[in-house]
Enzyme design. Structure first.
Site, PDB file in Angstrom:
ATOM      1  N   ASP A 125       0.842  -1.195   0.000  1.00 23.01           N
ATOM      2  CA  ASP A 125       0.000   0.000   0.000  1.00 23.01           C
ATOM      3  C   ASP A 125       0.878   1.246   0.000  1.00 23.01           C
ATOM      4  OD1 ASP A 125      -2.600   1.139  -0.017  1.00 23.01           O
ATOM      5  OD2 ASP A 125      -2.308   1.749   2.062  1.00 23.01           O
ATOM      6  N   HIS A 132      -3.809  14.126   0.830  1.00 26.10           N
ATOM      7  CA  HIS A 132      -3.979  13.217   1.969  1.00 26.10           C
ATOM      8  C   HIS A 132      -2.754  13.263   2.884  1.00 26.10           C
ATOM      9  CE1 HIS A 132      -4.915   9.639   4.306  1.00 26.10           C
ATOM     10  NE2 HIS A 132      -3.755   9.109   3.960  1.00 26.10           N
ATOM     11  N   ARG A 141       1.765  15.481  13.009  1.00 29.10           N
ATOM     12  CA  ARG A 141       3.061  16.099  13.320  1.00 29.10           C
ATOM     13  C   ARG A 141       3.048  17.625  13.287  1.00 29.10           C
ATOM     14  NH1 ARG A 141       4.128  11.710  10.169  1.00 29.10           N
ATOM     15  NH2 ARG A 141       3.838  12.974   8.316  1.00 29.10           N
ATOM     16  N   GLU A 198     -10.228   3.977   3.881  1.00 30.77           N
ATOM     17  CA  GLU A 198      -9.377   4.761   2.985  1.00 30.77           C
ATOM     18  C   GLU A 198      -9.825   4.454   1.568  1.00 30.77           C
ATOM     19  OE1 GLU A 198      -5.194   4.135   3.841  1.00 30.77           O
ATOM     20  OE2 GLU A 198      -5.265   5.656   5.420  1.00 30.77           O
ATOM     21  N   GLU A 200      -9.252   4.082  -2.071  1.00 30.76           N
ATOM     22  CA  GLU A 200      -8.067   3.879  -2.905  1.00 30.76           C
ATOM     23  C   GLU A 200      -8.443   3.143  -4.188  1.00 30.76           C
ATOM     24  OE1 GLU A 200      -4.555   2.396  -0.983  1.00 30.76           O
ATOM     25  OE2 GLU A 200      -5.121   3.210   0.990  1.00 30.76           O
ATOM     26  N   ASP A 232      -8.812   0.459   2.138  1.00 29.22           N
ATOM     27  CA  ASP A 232      -7.753   0.089   3.071  1.00 29.22           C
ATOM     28  C   ASP A 232      -8.227   0.459   4.481  1.00 29.22           C
ATOM     29  OD1 ASP A 232      -5.305  -0.521   4.230  1.00 29.22           O
ATOM     30  OD2 ASP A 232      -4.448   1.444   3.787  1.00 29.22           O
ATOM     31  N   ARG A 236      -7.168   3.903  13.357  1.00 33.40           N
ATOM     32  CA  ARG A 236      -6.335   5.096  13.564  1.00 33.40           C
ATOM     33  C   ARG A 236      -5.680   5.150  14.948  1.00 33.40           C
ATOM     34  NH1 ARG A 236      -5.352   6.058   8.491  1.00 33.40           N
ATOM     35  NH2 ARG A 236      -7.205   6.643   7.319  1.00 33.40           N
ATOM     36  N   GLN A 239      -2.892   2.679  14.881  1.00 31.08           N
ATOM     37  CA  GLN A 239      -1.860   3.222  13.987  1.00 31.08           C
ATOM     38  C   GLN A 239      -1.021   4.308  14.666  1.00 31.08           C
ATOM     39  OE1 GLN A 239      -3.548   4.882  10.403  1.00 31.08           O
ATOM     40  NE2 GLN A 239      -1.584   5.278   9.429  1.00 31.08           N
ATOM     41  N   TYR A 243       2.996   3.267  14.718  1.00 33.49           N
ATOM     42  CA  TYR A 243       3.539   3.480  13.377  1.00 33.49           C
ATOM     43  C   TYR A 243       4.996   3.914  13.307  1.00 33.49           C
ATOM     44  CZ  TYR A 243       3.501   8.628  12.974  1.00 33.49           C
ATOM     45  OH  TYR A 243       3.774   9.958  13.096  1.00 33.49           O
ATOM     46  N   LYS A 252      -3.497  -1.856   9.866  1.00 29.50           N
ATOM     47  CA  LYS A 252      -3.936  -2.045   8.478  1.00 29.50           C
ATOM     48  C   LYS A 252      -4.081  -3.520   8.123  1.00 29.50           C
ATOM     49  CE  LYS A 252      -2.997   2.360   7.190  1.00 29.50           C
ATOM     50  NZ  LYS A 252      -3.835   3.233   6.366  1.00 29.50           N
ATOM     51  N   THR A 256      -8.592  -5.577   4.013  1.00 24.64           N
ATOM     52  CA  THR A 256      -8.579  -4.692   2.846  1.00 24.64           C
ATOM     53  C   THR A 256      -9.667  -5.219   1.913  1.00 24.64           C
ATOM     54  OG1 THR A 256      -6.176  -4.445   3.060  1.00 24.64           O
ATOM     55  CG2 THR A 256      -7.158  -3.770   0.963  1.00 24.64           C
ATOM     56  N   GLU A 362      -9.579  12.488   7.868  1.00 24.33           N
ATOM     57  CA  GLU A 362      -9.494  13.839   7.305  1.00 24.33           C
ATOM     58  C   GLU A 362     -10.846  14.549   7.344  1.00 24.33           C
ATOM     59  OE1 GLU A 362      -7.645  11.653   3.889  1.00 24.33           O
ATOM     60  OE2 GLU A 362      -6.906  13.668   3.480  1.00 24.33           O
TER      61      GLU A 362
HETATM   62 MN    MN Z   1      -3.834   3.146   2.631  1.00 25.75          MN
END
Ligand code: MN
Length: 417
Positions: A125, A132, A141, A198, A200, A232, A236, A239, A243, A252, A256, A362
């Protein structure tokens, strides 16, 4: 390119996702019988395994429809891909002399169950939408460090799990995992509280590359067999804790989803689009010799149990920064061998506008701005019982190249044994 008319009259409608220009490849079954390869045409499916057995489809080599998967055709390479498409058009176009022989091999889509259209080799992925990456980076961040320093140079990706790639309509069990609130001393283990989708596109690799051998962007584009919609699913909260420094893992790995029809690269040819202007020049090995994105309108809807769906976002694949061909080139650039049936997720497809964001993270800005559904309920993230449905189509003049839906309903987490 105009609509190619078919004697299957439902294929000539402006509304059908599957006109003769499309001819997407799937695997279906009827009434619990064994799954078989089929091609969608209007509201019907052509049983190509039966056509092959009857001698109506003959690619001049080994039979390719013995397995309920499109990998054997992919493995025969681009000449066979083109030959099959020519044969299918000849069999199904208006005025075809083969109509009487073919009609018996059509089944109604309404009567079938769809299965995985191919065997997924490995799943990778990516993270290729600048909008995004900027949105997520800002939340994780801060705005100064939103785009990591490598982002404008490398198509960022991670090796995912093929074992949990499932076809549309497969229920998705809420994952559990380690979660740590920013102000907590210790992590805890429990059901994900920030479950997300997600939006995609998945690119399917149809040709292999040898270990040690890089491929050019043109070669990579030639190696791609087709595309599916891909959700996907992402946890969160899991993650955010796991991560760093190696990227997503359990957040993840649990699921999927893909749409059941492989839309071939050939069907999308008329919708190629150049990539957006590069902010910094890419290294020569990543530069595209021609347009390798596609104009594909995409949409995500969410429906609570037993209630109507609300469209959460509308965006377009043409807004990506890196194409699947560039991602595949980068993937093989170290000498990593790519195989027939490998699946490459595009990365979440977000546009510049607020209503074009391809994830709830988002859309609800990290859960701080809940969305109001048409039912009056609100959502920060996905709740148990919610069904998330991705749809997409390239819009032609009087016809569309549709993908069919990629849907999944979320079930409650299973308590830890
Ligand atoms: Mn993804």
């Amino acid at each position: 390119m105009p609509l190619i008319r078919s004697w299957v009259t439902s294929a000539n409608s402006k509304e059908t996702p599957f006109p003769l220009n499309n001819l997407p490849y799937g695997v279906f079954s009827i009434g619990g019988a064994s799954p078989i390869c089929g091609v969608a045409i209007g509201d019907m499916i052509l049983d190509v395994a039966a056509c092959e057995a009857a001698g109506l489809i003959n690619l001049g080599v080994e039979p390719v429809f013995q397995l309920p998967a499109w990998n054997p055709l992919m493995a025969q390479g681009p000449d066979s891909w083109a030959a099959l498409r020519r044969i299918l058009v000849e069999l199904l176009e208006e005025g075809s002399s083969h109509r009487n022989d073919i009609e018996q091999f059509l089944v109604r889509q309404a009567d079938v169950e769809m299965h995985m259209p191919f065997r997924v080799g490995e799943f990778t992925d990516f993270y290729a939408s600048r909008h995004h990456a900027t949105n997520v980076g800002t939340m994780f961040r801060g705005p100064e460090n939103a785009l990591p320093p490598n982002w404008l140079h490398i198509p960022i990706g991670y090796n995912g799990r093929a074992s949990t790639v499932v076809v549309s309509k497969t229920p998705i069990t809420r994952p559990s995992g380690q979660i740590k609130a920013p102000d907590a001393d210790m992590p805890s283990f429990g059901p994900c509280e920030r479950l997300d989708f997600e939006l995609e596109l998945g690119a399917i690799v149809g040709c292999s590359s040898k270990m040690g051998c890089p491929v050019s962007v043109q070669q990579a584009d030639d190696m791609i067999f087709g595309y599916v919609l891909l959700n996907d699913w992402s946890a969160r909260d899991i993650q955010a804790w796991e991560y760093q420094p190696l990227g997503p893992f359990q957040a993840k790995a649990f699921a999927t989803s893909i749409s059941p029809w492989i839309v071939t690269k050939a069907a999308l040819e008329a919708f190629r689009m150049p990539s957006p202007a590069q902010v910094k020049p890419l290294l020569p090995y990543l530069q595209e010799p021609g347009p390798m994105l596609y104009d594909i309108a995409l949409e995500v809807a969410l429906a609570p149990t037993g209630k109507p769906a609300t469209v959460l976002t509308r965006t377009n694949y043409k807004q990506m920064y890196y194409s699947a061909a560039q991602q595949l080139t980068h993937h093989a650039s170290s000498g990593c061998a790519m195989s027939v049936g490998d699946l490459l997720g595009s990365g979440t497809i977000s546009g510049s506008g607020k209503s074009e964001r391809g994830s709830l993270l988002e859309l609800s800005w990290g859960g701080t701005e809940p969305l109001t559904l048409d039912t009056g309920e609100t959502r920060r993230f996905i709740e148990d019982g919610d069904t998330v449905t991705l749809t997409g189509a390239a819009l032609g003049d009087g016809y569309q190249i549709g993908f069919g839906a990629c849907a999944g309903t979320v079930l409650p987490a299973i308590p830890y044994p």
